[in-house]
Scaffold this active site. Structure first.
Site, PDB file in Angstrom:
ATOM      1  N   ARG A  35       0.842  -1.208   0.000  1.00 37.80           N
ATOM      2  CA  ARG A  35       0.000   0.000   0.000  1.00 37.80           C
ATOM      3  C   ARG A  35       0.880   1.263   0.000  1.00 37.80           C
ATOM      4  NH1 ARG A  35      -2.662  -1.237   4.014  1.00 37.80           N
ATOM      5  NH2 ARG A  35      -4.424  -2.079   2.885  1.00 37.80           N
ATOM      6  N   ARG A  79      26.400  26.429   0.813  1.00 42.77           N
ATOM      7  CA  ARG A  79      26.635  25.926  -0.555  1.00 42.77           C
ATOM      8  C   ARG A  79      25.938  24.571  -0.649  1.00 42.77           C
ATOM      9  NH1 ARG A  79      27.783  21.374  -2.164  1.00 42.77           N
ATOM     10  NH2 ARG A  79      29.966  20.949  -2.101  1.00 42.77           N
ATOM     11  N   TYR A 118      17.521  11.757  -1.256  1.00 41.42           N
ATOM     12  CA  TYR A 118      18.893  12.256  -1.381  1.00 41.42           C
ATOM     13  C   TYR A 118      18.974  12.935  -2.752  1.00 41.42           C
ATOM     14  CZ  TYR A 118      24.013  11.836  -1.091  1.00 41.42           C
ATOM     15  OH  TYR A 118      25.353  12.094  -1.062  1.00 41.42           O
ATOM     16  N   ASP A 145      32.797  16.054   4.264  1.00 39.73           N
ATOM     17  CA  ASP A 145      32.332  15.129   3.231  1.00 39.73           C
ATOM     18  C   ASP A 145      32.634  15.628   1.823  1.00 39.73           C
ATOM     19  OD1 ASP A 145      30.874  12.950   2.213  1.00 39.73           O
ATOM     20  OD2 ASP A 145      29.073  14.182   2.040  1.00 39.73           O
ATOM     21  N   ASP A 146      32.518  16.951   1.602  1.00 40.71           N
ATOM     22  CA  ASP A 146      32.692  17.476   0.242  1.00 40.71           C
ATOM     23  C   ASP A 146      34.148  17.474  -0.190  1.00 40.71           C
ATOM     24  OD1 ASP A 146      29.892  18.286  -0.344  1.00 40.71           O
ATOM     25  OD2 ASP A 146      30.227  19.353   1.535  1.00 40.71           O
ATOM     26  N   ASN A 159      26.174  18.320  -8.797  1.00 34.17           N
ATOM     27  CA  ASN A 159      24.808  17.996  -8.370  1.00 34.17           C
ATOM     28  C   ASN A 159      24.008  19.277  -8.209  1.00 34.17           C
ATOM     29  OD1 ASN A 159      25.290  15.194  -8.056  1.00 34.17           O
ATOM     30  ND2 ASN A 159      26.371  15.617  -6.138  1.00 34.17           N
ATOM     31  N   ALA A 201      35.212  20.594  -3.753  1.00 34.94           N
ATOM     32  CA  ALA A 201      35.151  19.240  -4.290  1.00 34.94           C
ATOM     33  C   ALA A 201      36.313  18.987  -5.267  1.00 34.94           C
ATOM     34  CB  ALA A 201      33.804  19.021  -4.972  1.00 34.94           C
ATOM     35  N   ASN A 205      29.358   9.444  -6.307  1.00 36.03           N
ATOM     36  CA  ASN A 205      28.793  10.317  -5.267  1.00 36.03           C
ATOM     37  C   ASN A 205      29.349   9.874  -3.925  1.00 36.03           C
ATOM     38  OD1 ASN A 205      26.815  11.223  -3.174  1.00 36.03           O
ATOM     39  ND2 ASN A 205      25.831  12.118  -4.965  1.00 36.03           N
ATOM     40  N   GLU A 237      29.163  19.444   6.092  1.00 36.74           N
ATOM     41  CA  GLU A 237      28.528  19.246   4.792  1.00 36.74           C
ATOM     42  C   GLU A 237      28.124  20.570   4.169  1.00 36.74           C
ATOM     43  OE1 GLU A 237      28.012  15.884   3.650  1.00 36.74           O
ATOM     44  OE2 GLU A 237      27.781  17.032   1.810  1.00 36.74           O
ATOM     45  N   ASP A 238      28.469  20.757   2.931  1.00 36.76           N
ATOM     46  CA  ASP A 238      27.975  21.872   2.117  1.00 36.76           C
ATOM     47  C   ASP A 238      28.192  23.246   2.751  1.00 36.76           C
ATOM     48  OD1 ASP A 238      27.404  19.844   0.423  1.00 36.76           O
ATOM     49  OD2 ASP A 238      25.266  20.241   0.245  1.00 36.76           O
ATOM     50  N   LYS A 285      21.563  12.853   4.330  1.00 37.14           N
ATOM     51  CA  LYS A 285      22.835  12.139   4.539  1.00 37.14           C
ATOM     52  C   LYS A 285      22.658  11.131   5.674  1.00 37.14           C
ATOM     53  CE  LYS A 285      25.571  14.539   1.672  1.00 37.14           C
ATOM     54  NZ  LYS A 285      26.478  14.042   0.657  1.00 37.14           N
TER      55      LYS A 285
HETATM   56  N1  LIG Z   1      29.588  13.879  -6.767  1.00 39.58           N
HETATM   57  C1  LIG Z   1      29.827  14.179  -5.520  1.00 39.58           C
HETATM   58  O1  LIG Z   1      29.925  13.319  -4.634  1.00 39.58           O
HETATM   59  C2  LIG Z   1      30.017  15.619  -5.159  1.00 39.58           C
HETATM   60  C3  LIG Z   1      30.605  15.933  -3.929  1.00 39.58           C
HETATM   61  C4  LIG Z   1      30.794  17.272  -3.584  1.00 39.58           C
HETATM   62  C5  LIG Z   1      30.380  18.266  -4.461  1.00 39.58           C
HETATM   63  N2  LIG Z   1      29.775  17.903  -5.628  1.00 39.58           N
HETATM   64  C6  LIG Z   1      29.292  18.932  -6.548  1.00 39.58           C
HETATM   65  O2  LIG Z   1      30.372  19.641  -7.075  1.00 39.58           O
HETATM   66  C7  LIG Z   1      29.953  20.954  -7.405  1.00 39.58           C
HETATM   67  C8  LIG Z   1      30.977  21.931  -6.897  1.00 39.58           C
HETATM   68  O3  LIG Z   1      31.043  21.900  -5.490  1.00 39.58           O
HETATM   69  P1  LIG Z   1      32.140  22.790  -4.719  1.00 39.58           P
HETATM   70  O4  LIG Z   1      31.951  22.652  -3.279  1.00 39.58           O
HETATM   71  O5  LIG Z   1      33.490  22.480  -5.246  1.00 39.58           O
HETATM   72  O6  LIG Z   1      31.631  24.226  -5.184  1.00 39.58           O
HETATM   73  P2  LIG Z   1      32.454  25.551  -5.437  1.00 39.58           P
HETATM   74  O7  LIG Z   1      31.484  26.617  -5.681  1.00 39.58           O
HETATM   75  O8  LIG Z   1      33.453  25.701  -4.368  1.00 39.58           O
HETATM   76  O9  LIG Z   1      33.280  25.224  -6.771  1.00 39.58           O
HETATM   77  C9  LIG Z   1      32.831  25.402  -8.053  1.00 39.58           C
HETATM   78  C10 LIG Z   1      34.060  25.596  -8.933  1.00 39.58           C
HETATM   79  O10 LIG Z   1      33.613  25.639 -10.291  1.00 39.58           O
HETATM   80  C11 LIG Z   1      34.216  26.751 -10.911  1.00 39.58           C
HETATM   81  N3  LIG Z   1      33.346  27.282 -11.977  1.00 39.58           N
HETATM   82  C12 LIG Z   1      32.195  27.963 -11.849  1.00 39.58           C
HETATM   83  N4  LIG Z   1      31.750  28.347 -13.054  1.00 39.58           N
HETATM   84  C13 LIG Z   1      32.646  27.898 -13.958  1.00 39.58           C
HETATM   85  C14 LIG Z   1      32.769  28.000 -15.366  1.00 39.58           C
HETATM   86  N5  LIG Z   1      31.843  28.638 -16.095  1.00 39.58           N
HETATM   87  N6  LIG Z   1      33.835  27.420 -15.965  1.00 39.58           N
HETATM   88  C15 LIG Z   1      34.767  26.773 -15.239  1.00 39.58           C
HETATM   89  N7  LIG Z   1      34.713  26.649 -13.903  1.00 39.58           N
HETATM   90  C16 LIG Z   1      33.671  27.205 -13.270  1.00 39.58           C
HETATM   91  C17 LIG Z   1      34.397  27.792  -9.807  1.00 39.58           C
HETATM   92  O11 LIG Z   1      35.403  28.737 -10.184  1.00 39.58           O
HETATM   93  C18 LIG Z   1      34.815  26.888  -8.663  1.00 39.58           C
HETATM   94  O12 LIG Z   1      36.198  26.662  -8.735  1.00 39.58           O
HETATM   95  C19 LIG Z   1      28.551  21.117  -6.800  1.00 39.58           C
HETATM   96  O13 LIG Z   1      27.591  20.993  -7.826  1.00 39.58           O
HETATM   97  C20 LIG Z   1      28.427  19.962  -5.854  1.00 39.58           C
HETATM   98  O14 LIG Z   1      27.093  19.501  -5.763  1.00 39.58           O
HETATM   99  C21 LIG Z   1      29.611  16.625  -5.993  1.00 39.58           C
HETATM  100  O1  LIG Z   2      25.069  15.563  -1.634  1.00 37.60           O
HETATM  101  C1  LIG Z   2      25.509  14.985  -2.629  1.00 37.60           C
HETATM  102  O2  LIG Z   2      24.786  14.373  -3.423  1.00 37.60           O
HETATM  103  C2  LIG Z   2      26.984  14.934  -2.890  1.00 37.60           C
HETATM  104  C3  LIG Z   2      27.771  16.055  -2.375  1.00 37.60           C
HETATM  105  O3  LIG Z   2      27.928  16.037  -0.995  1.00 37.60           O
HETATM  106  C4  LIG Z   2      27.361  17.395  -2.886  1.00 37.60           C
HETATM  107  O4  LIG Z   2      27.482  18.354  -2.141  1.00 37.60           O
HETATM  108  O5  LIG Z   2      26.979  17.487  -4.057  1.00 37.60           O
HETATM  109 MG   LIG Z   3      27.848  17.869  -0.084  1.00 36.57          MG
END
Ligand SMILES: NC(=O)c1ccc[n+]([C@@H]2O[C@H](COP(=O)([O-])OP(=O)(O)OC[C@H]3O[C@@H](n4cnc5c(N)ncnc54)[C@H](O)[C@@H]3O)[C@@H](O)[C@H]2O)c1
Ligand SMILES: O=C(O)C[C@H](O)C(=O)O
Ligand SMILES: [Mg+2]
Length: 534
Positions: free
Chosen positions: A24, A123, A69, A235-236, A382, A276, A426, A212-213, A141
């Site tokens: 259900r 962020r 998530y 985590d990031d 993401n 990241a 991820n 986180e974030d 998370k």
């Molecule tokens: N897959 C995963 O497990 C995972 C984990 C952590 C973060 N992320 C994702 O990674 C992304 C970035 O996270 P973050 O904490 O590093 O953010 P952030 O804002 O610190 O970094 C973004 C980077 O991208 C660059 N950027 C922005 N616009 C751009 C462009 N037009 N051309 C080139 N570079 C450009 C910025 O200068 C910066 O260096 C987010 O979308 C986050 O969700 C994914």
């Molecule tokens: O939250 C996620 O899906 C992965 C990572 O921690 C992010 O910030 O994008």
């Molecule tokens: Mg994160």
């Protein structure tokens, strides 16, 4: 006299016991039109019938994880003030500065937290500063800690630090749940964070804290400030570094089978150099040095790009976290277009952590394909609305040769009569196992080698069948088992680094310890819980 039911049992429909309540619930869930409605429904279920919620989550991971998530949790955060139903976590605000202990003490009554996920909402995924709307990230998370690692729900503590928000549209939203003020300056925030961490450690002495974030500068600063003092990890930076290293390791094996390039000759281009991107680059660098390269040699395999183009050491005003990987061997005109950077670097792997939707367009992907028999392309941003390239396009533009992993989930697809299964790079594969291992070992700190060993354990966990299917990450349905293997590696690394306080594990064989970890995992109880509460 009209019939009046004397006991609550009479309120139950007569045929209820002969129906399957799980069926259900799934039917109700699937009848919801949008991801956000499904998210609201599932979180209501968690409140009413937590055992049933976790049982259904565990039995339907592939369907439900993308709702609780990434990517749907991104919609939940963006709209949190509007969809809010009930308290789901703890808010500590900048106005609590000076008496954070009392706030935590109030929560502590009746709670014995072992793991807290803490965000300041600055962020959230790639969605920017969402302020107090960031809480669902911590909640999601922790759902994965329970489902993926078997941590007891009652020991999880989701926290959102409300320090204000610089996204001013929230200040004008009458339903916004957070403080209507801008974020504090760095000294004030530092004071708050020091008081918060001291109070957390005093009130919850056993607690592991996952940051986180946080916006990038703060993510690096608080990790550096607190990692040797408290039981914390980011985590990031670390979780993402660890998970992407695993996928990269397996991807490099596949690309080497096609082109013969040894692992340490890979050339990796990072598109995005935030918490990241740099977190992953540092993890790869450290891994290359384990393979015998010097730090300089390892660094020479890595190029980083930000919004201004290829990052070079001569660029003025470079942020601190970008300096280490800034290239010193390029002195031509600034390379601002991704295609020009690719033509210069000739990368074997292109990793996207930029938040720029479709940045890997047809020209970019075809160029990678022309340079490599099997290009490694990981669009890791993401949620899916910010992903650098969709799976279908990456397959089409490389004629199926791409080795692909994205941050958000994509579906398996068919192309020219062949089945292709994407990877999901991820950090959800890693943080549950790191947390489980650190909690069981009672580790005082999370060391680099604990994070690295987690990555190696994940990379080595592919089954023969998964390898045959060209996967770079194991299937998510195995996450509980994967978390046990990761936890084992984390505990052994904690022992080597002498940060473990649970010395009993030192005398156990790997088999016995693995068995112990498995037995410790919390399971939803199956007795009678499929009946609604009266
Ligand atoms: N897959 C995963 O497990 C995972 C984990 C952590 C973060 N992320 C994702 O990674 C992304 C970035 O996270 P973050 O904490 O590093 O953010 P952030 O804002 O610190 O970094 C973004 C980077 O991208 C660059 N950027 C922005 N616009 C751009 C462009 N037009 N051309 C080139 N570079 C450009 C910025 O200068 C910066 O260096 C987010 O979308 C986050 O969700 C994914
Ligand atoms: O939250 C996620 O899906 C992965 C990572 O921690 C992010 O910030 O994008
Ligand atoms: Mg994160």
């Amino acid at each position: 006299m009209p019939f009046a039911p004397s006991s609550s049992i009479a309120r139950l429909p007569p045929y209820l016991f002969n129906t399957d309540h799980r069926h259900r619930v799934l039917t109700q869930l699937r009848s919801k039109a949008t991801g956000l409605e499904k998210y609201i429904y599932l979180n209501g279920l968690k409140e009413r019938e937590p055992n049933l919620f976790y049982e259904i989550l565990l039995a339907n991971m592939l369907e439900i994880v993308p709702i609780l998530y990434t990517p749907t949790v991104g919609d939940a955060c963006s709209n949190y003030s509007h969809i809010w139903r009930r308290p789901e976590g703890l808010y500590v605000t900048i106005e609590h500065k000076g008496h954070i202990r009392e706030v935590l003490r109030q929560w502590h009554a009746g709670h014995s937290a072992r793991i807290a996920v803490v965000t300041d909402g600055s962020r959230i995924l790639g969605l920017g500063d969402l302020g107090a709307n960031g809480l669902p990230i911590s909640v999601g998370k922790l759902d994965l800690y329970v489902a993926g690692a078997g941590i007891k729900p009652a020991t999880t503590l989701p926290i959102c630090l409300d320090l204000g928000t610089n996204t001013t549209k929230f200040h004008d939203d009458p339903l916004y749940l957070g403080l209507r003020r801008r974020r504090p300056d760095t000294p004030e925030m530092d004071e708050f964070m020091h008081e918060f961490m001291e109070a957390m450690t005093e009130i919850f002495p056993q607690l592991l804290v996952q940051f986180e974030d946080f916006s990038t500068d703060n993510a690096f600063r608080y990790l550096d400030l607190f990692r040797n003092q408290y039981r914390v990890f980011n985590d990031d930076i670390q979780g993402t570094g660890s998970v992407v290293l695993s996928g990269f390791f397996n991807a490099a094996r596949l690309s080497a089978a096609a082109a013969g390039t040894p692992l340490t000759d890979q050339r990796i281009l990072f598109f995005g150099a935030g918490s990241a991107g740099i977190g992953v680059a540092k993890q790869l660098l450290s891994f290359f040095t384990l393979q015998g390269l010097s730090v300089e040699e390892a660094k020479s395999r890595i190029w980083t790009v930000d919004s201004k183009g290829l990052i070079t050491a001569d660029r003025k005003g470079l942020q601190e976290h970008k300096k280490f990987f800034a290239r010193t061997d390029y002195d031509g005109p600034a390379l601002t277009k991704l295609e020009d950077v690719i033509n210069y670097v000739k990368p074997t792997a292109l990793l996207g952590l930029s938040t720029v939707r479709n940045a890997f367009d047809e020209q970019v992907v075809r160029l990678m394909s022309s340079l490599n028999a099997r290009p490694i392309i990981f669009p890791l941003s993401n949620p899916v609305s910010l992903c650098e390239v969709d799976y279908e396009d990456a397959i089409k533009w490389t004629n199926g040769s791409v080795i692909f992993a994205s941050g958000s989930p994509y579906k398996t697809l068919e192309y020219n009569g062949k089945r292709y299964e994407p990877g999901q790079g991820n950090n959800m594969y890693i943080f549950p196992g790191i947390g489980l291992g650190a909690i069981l070992a009672k580790a005082r700190h999370i060391t680099d080698s604990m994070v690295e060993q987690a990555s190696i354990a994940l990379a080595s966990s592919l089954t023969d069948e998964e390898k045959k299917a060209d996967l770079v990450y194991p299937r998510l349905v195995r996450i509980r088992d994967l978390s046990c293997q990761i936890a084992l590696a984390v505990i052994r690394a904690a022992q080597k680094d002498n940060v473990d306080e649970n010395l009993l594990f030192r005398n156990l064989s790997d088999e016995a310890l693995l068995e112990y970890i498995r037995a410790k995992q919390w399971q939803p109880t199956t007795l009678n819980h499929h009946l609604p509460r009266l």
